[in-house]
Scaffold this motif. Structure first.
Motif, PDB file in Angstrom:
ATOM      1  N   THR A  94       0.801  -1.219   0.000  1.00 11.12           N
ATOM      2  CA  THR A  94       0.000   0.000   0.000  1.00 11.12           C
ATOM      3  C   THR A  94       0.834   1.269   0.000  1.00 11.12           C
ATOM      4  O   THR A  94       0.330   2.338  -0.326  1.00 11.12           O
ATOM      5  CB  THR A  94      -0.906   0.053   1.240  1.00 11.12           C
ATOM      6  OG1 THR A  94      -0.069   0.064   2.389  1.00 11.12           O
ATOM      7  CG2 THR A  94      -1.830  -1.122   1.301  1.00 11.12           C
ATOM      8  N   LYS A  98       1.835   2.659   2.676  1.00 12.78           N
ATOM      9  CA  LYS A  98       1.433   3.423   3.850  1.00 12.78           C
ATOM     10  C   LYS A  98       2.066   2.858   5.101  1.00 12.78           C
ATOM     11  O   LYS A  98       2.264   1.644   5.216  1.00 12.78           O
ATOM     12  CB  LYS A  98      -0.090   3.363   4.013  1.00 12.78           C
ATOM     13  CG  LYS A  98      -0.828   4.326   3.129  1.00 12.78           C
ATOM     14  CD  LYS A  98      -2.291   4.265   3.511  1.00 12.78           C
ATOM     15  CE  LYS A  98      -3.075   5.345   2.793  1.00 12.78           C
ATOM     16  NZ  LYS A  98      -4.480   5.268   3.169  1.00 12.78           N
ATOM     17  N   ILE A 140      -5.859   2.109   6.993  1.00 19.85           N
ATOM     18  CA  ILE A 140      -5.908   1.429   5.707  1.00 19.85           C
ATOM     19  C   ILE A 140      -7.283   0.784   5.525  1.00 19.85           C
ATOM     20  O   ILE A 140      -8.084   1.245   4.730  1.00 19.85           O
ATOM     21  CB  ILE A 140      -4.790   0.378   5.605  1.00 19.85           C
ATOM     22  CG1 ILE A 140      -3.428   1.089   5.689  1.00 19.85           C
ATOM     23  CG2 ILE A 140      -4.885  -0.368   4.292  1.00 19.85           C
ATOM     24  CD1 ILE A 140      -2.278   0.162   5.761  1.00 19.85           C
ATOM     25  N   LEU A 164      -8.061  -4.770   4.202  1.00 23.55           N
ATOM     26  CA  LEU A 164      -7.058  -5.534   3.458  1.00 23.55           C
ATOM     27  C   LEU A 164      -7.374  -7.027   3.443  1.00 23.55           C
ATOM     28  O   LEU A 164      -6.901  -7.744   2.572  1.00 23.55           O
ATOM     29  CB  LEU A 164      -5.672  -5.327   4.072  1.00 23.55           C
ATOM     30  CG  LEU A 164      -4.846  -4.175   3.530  1.00 23.55           C
ATOM     31  CD1 LEU A 164      -3.436  -4.286   4.036  1.00 23.55           C
ATOM     32  CD2 LEU A 164      -4.844  -4.169   2.026  1.00 23.55           C
ATOM     33  N   TYR A 184     -10.377  -2.368   0.534  1.00 24.29           N
ATOM     34  CA  TYR A 184      -9.463  -1.294   0.179  1.00 24.29           C
ATOM     35  C   TYR A 184      -9.645  -0.957  -1.289  1.00 24.29           C
ATOM     36  O   TYR A 184      -9.576  -1.828  -2.158  1.00 24.29           O
ATOM     37  CB  TYR A 184      -8.032  -1.777   0.456  1.00 24.29           C
ATOM     38  CG  TYR A 184      -7.001  -0.696   0.450  1.00 24.29           C
ATOM     39  CD1 TYR A 184      -6.967   0.247   1.475  1.00 24.29           C
ATOM     40  CD2 TYR A 184      -6.049  -0.624  -0.563  1.00 24.29           C
ATOM     41  CE1 TYR A 184      -6.010   1.233   1.474  1.00 24.29           C
ATOM     42  CE2 TYR A 184      -5.092   0.360  -0.558  1.00 24.29           C
ATOM     43  CZ  TYR A 184      -5.076   1.285   0.458  1.00 24.29           C
ATOM     44  OH  TYR A 184      -4.136   2.266   0.461  1.00 24.29           O
ATOM     45  N   LYS A 238      -8.032   1.320  -3.404  1.00 21.05           N
ATOM     46  CA  LYS A 238      -6.944   1.685  -4.328  1.00 21.05           C
ATOM     47  C   LYS A 238      -6.274   0.441  -4.891  1.00 21.05           C
ATOM     48  O   LYS A 238      -6.465  -0.674  -4.419  1.00 21.05           O
ATOM     49  CB  LYS A 238      -5.916   2.551  -3.604  1.00 21.05           C
ATOM     50  CG  LYS A 238      -6.514   3.862  -3.125  1.00 21.05           C
ATOM     51  CD  LYS A 238      -5.462   4.950  -3.053  1.00 21.05           C
ATOM     52  CE  LYS A 238      -6.034   6.186  -2.396  1.00 21.05           C
ATOM     53  NZ  LYS A 238      -6.295   5.980  -0.954  1.00 21.05           N
ATOM     54  N   LEU A 265      -3.677  -2.329  -5.484  1.00 25.06           N
ATOM     55  CA  LEU A 265      -2.721  -2.981  -4.587  1.00 25.06           C
ATOM     56  C   LEU A 265      -1.660  -3.692  -5.404  1.00 25.06           C
ATOM     57  O   LEU A 265      -1.964  -4.275  -6.447  1.00 25.06           O
ATOM     58  CB  LEU A 265      -3.428  -4.011  -3.715  1.00 25.06           C
ATOM     59  CG  LEU A 265      -4.249  -3.492  -2.551  1.00 25.06           C
ATOM     60  CD1 LEU A 265      -4.877  -4.644  -1.830  1.00 25.06           C
ATOM     61  CD2 LEU A 265      -3.372  -2.704  -1.609  1.00 25.06           C
TER      62      LEU A 265
END
Lengths: 113, 506
Positions: free
Chosen positions: B369, B371, B376, B379, B451, B453, B455
């Motif tokens: 990620t 991050k 988050i 996941l 999540y 976005k 990955l």
């Protein structure tokens, strides 16, 4: 009294160095403090091996058999080299920190000590 | 001229030579360099296994540098050369160090792939291993100082690996200031001991030590310097910065090196044995304070690696608590003292595995990620394996059955209870809080809406090494007696009978 002077110097050097590390805010001064502690410890090691009237412990061409102890000198040599490496690494950190933040004052950021 | 005779020095020499071969081979080909590094680490691991097996079966093995016969330690009645001394205790520690470095190196092959200066990274990694193994195996005080400095220089450089981030530089500077002051205090203490006894060998000094005022000063300096390197409570402040800012695999190695400093502390403590009751109580109380502070600070962290770093302080508190309360009974710990010490030593192994797994998971989360904080969420939908690994690590760290943390923590609780019930109760409360913290982390990272976005995929080798750690956590948790009888009990016996350690030299 007189032969104690080197030991007093050791204490003074270590105290000055600790003062520099603990109370100074400038990162370069902290590095200097560490270097001064290192010098104090090196002086202590050398002083431990000193014998009154001794010569350098090189066995083959020594004029007499009274020598200063060789082991502390070997230790000091090693410790000087290590100290140089440590101080060089720390100064390179200081340079990078200066480049990154534009200052080397430790109070202004999270970093303390 | 057999391999086993020279195994102690080869354990130090192979990673050292490989460290300086790495940048040269890296100039030619990076694949070849990785291959060479893995070969060096595998052979170190092999030697460590061989040495442990031999030491546990045949007793202490010494290696005298520069002597015609490696076993010839003191030709003139006192040791003059640098001597490496391996008993069951340091064989156990060297086994942990070499295995965890091998695991971390395999993890790094993919984790670090995009970085530019990999030659130097692997050089420092191997130097760090050299420092750890040297610190473990040496029986000579000045050697100890040299390896301590190798360890701190290479780990400081590794902490500052993400040079573009200011915090990493600050953390590295802080670590370096603290560890170099500590190392200079070690050197000063070595000078004090050398000035009185004209000896540098640990066992020989322990044999002739008088317990004078200067000895006590030297011992205090040594113990506080190694507590500082281990990061126990009054001097823990470098730990969250260093562990939090270093690349995640490096944090695992830093954790291992802190545990090795603890081993050196226990070794110095038992062979000198000046006033063990008072020092044992001090260690036990520092352990309790570490547990308390570690969990309460971990509660409020928002950065995953920093949070694990604080829980590492707490976990190390359990080791200090166990061994410290065992040392209260010191000259002949038989009943609860023996259980306490072996629980503490068992926890060294479990601590490396559990927190190592958690750090590697934190690294994997950062890898996919980008991050570092906890915000988050979701996941677990796309990374179920990672979630399972996290659950295993979480259970092990907070001492739930059937994981390995339960086995060692139970030994610590039940033996510390005999010393003082209050200490055991605070220890158990610490574990419960730890579980609460990690449940919070689990729900923040893995649960919730998926999540959204993009990955990255986790490479197979990273998953494989995490799987190995998770499997060994479960294995040790299911069969703790196997490990206890084969490794931990010999190590504890070696640690609490310093006479054998001393007599092997003289």
């Amino acid at each position: 009294m007189f032969h104690n002077i080197p030991f007093i110097a050791v204490i003074v050097l270590i105290a000055i160095g600790l003062y520099g590390v603990l109370f100074k805010r400038n990162l370069i001064k902290i590095v200097m403090g560490i270097n001064i502690i290192g010098s104090g410890v090196n002086l202590f090691l050398i002083e431990l091996g000193y014998r009154e009237g001794g010569v350098a412990p090189i066995f083959t061409n020594a004029p007499k058999l009274e020598m200063v102890l060789p082991t502390p000198q070997a230790l000091t040599l090693t410790s000087i080299v290590i100290n140089i490496a440590v101080v060089a690494l720390m100064l390179s950190f200081v340079t990078l920190i200066y480049k990154h933040y534009g200052g080397i004052d430790s109070e202004k950021r999270r970093l303390k000590g | 001229m057999t391999l086993i005779e020279h195994a102690p020095i080869l354990l130090i020499a192979i990673p050292l030579l490989a460290a300086f071969l790495t940048p040269i081979i890296g100039r030619i080909n990076s694949l070849l360099r990785n291959f060479e590094m893995i070969i060096a680490l595998v052979s170190t691991e092999f030697l460590a296994i061989l040495l442990s097996y031999d030491v546990i079966r045949n007793g202490i093995r010494t290696y005298t540098l520069g002597a015609k016969i490696p076993g010839l330690t003191s030709p003139a009645g006192f040791p003059v050369r640098i001597i490496l001394e391996v008993d069951a205790m340091n064989a156990f520690i060297s086994l942990i160090a070499s295995s965890i470095t091998l695991i971390v190196a395999i993890y790094c092959l993919n984790f670090m792939k995009e970085q530019r200066i990999l030659d130097k990274f692997y050089t420092l990694l191997l130097l760090l291993l050299t420092g750890m193994l040297g610190l473990t195996l040496t029986g000579d005080f000045f050697n100890l100082f040299v390896f301590l400095e190798i360890l701190s220089v290479s780990s400081a450089a590794l902490i500052a690996f993400y040079v573009q981030r200011g915090e990493a530089l600050e953390a590295a500077f802080k670590y370096m200031v603290i560890s170099s002051v500590g190392a200079l205090m070690v050197l000063f203490a070595i000078g004090l001991l050398y000035g009185q006894y004209d000896l540098l060998n640990m066992a020989a000094i322990a044999d002739s030590i008088q317990g004078s005022f200067l000895d006590k000063v030297a011992l205090t300096l040594l113990i506080s310097a190694f507590l500082l390197k281990a990061g126990s409570v009054p001097v823990h402040m470098w730990k969250p910065d260093a562990y939090g800012e270093a690349p995640a695999p490096v944090s695992v190695l830093l954790l291992t090196s802190a545990l090795i400093s603890l081993y050196v502390l226990f070794r110095i403590f038992t062979i000198f044995a000046i006033n063990p009751v008072l020092l044992g109580w001090i260690l036990a109380i520092l352990g309790i304070l570490s547990i308390f502070l570690g969990v309460s600070m971990a509660l409020i962290q928002n950065n995953l690696q920093r949070l694990i770093a604080y829980s590492a302080i707490a976990e190390m508190g359990y080791i200090i608590l166990g061994v410290g309360s065992g040392l209260v009974e010191f000259p002949s710990p038989t009943g609860f003292g023996f259980t306490a010490i072996s629980g503490g030593l068992f926890h060294i192994l479990n601590d490396t595995l559990d927190l190592g797994l958690l750090f590697l998971i934190a690294g994997a989360i950062f890898y996919i990620t980008g991050k570092r904080d906890l915000n988050i969420g979701g996941l677990a939908h796309s990374q179920p394996t990672l979630a399972v690994f996290f659950l295993i690590g979480m259970g092990a760290v907070s001492g739930l059955p059937p994981f390995n943390g339960f086995a060692s923590k139970l030994m610590i609780y039940e033996s510390v209870y005999y010393l003082n019930p209050l200490l055991a109760i605070i220890g158990i409360l610490g574990s419960i809080l730890m579980l609460a913290i990690f449940v919070k982390v689990f729900s923040a990272i893995f649960l919730g809406i998926p999540y959204d976005k993009e990955l990255r995929k986790i490479p197979g080798s990273m998953l494989a090494v995490m799987g190995i750690l998770a499997l060994s956590i479960i294995f040790i948790g299911l069969f703790p007696n196997l490990v206890l009888e084969s490794i931990i009990t010999p190590a504890t016996k070696a640690l609490i009978n310093p006479k054998n350690y001393i007599e092997a030299i003289l």
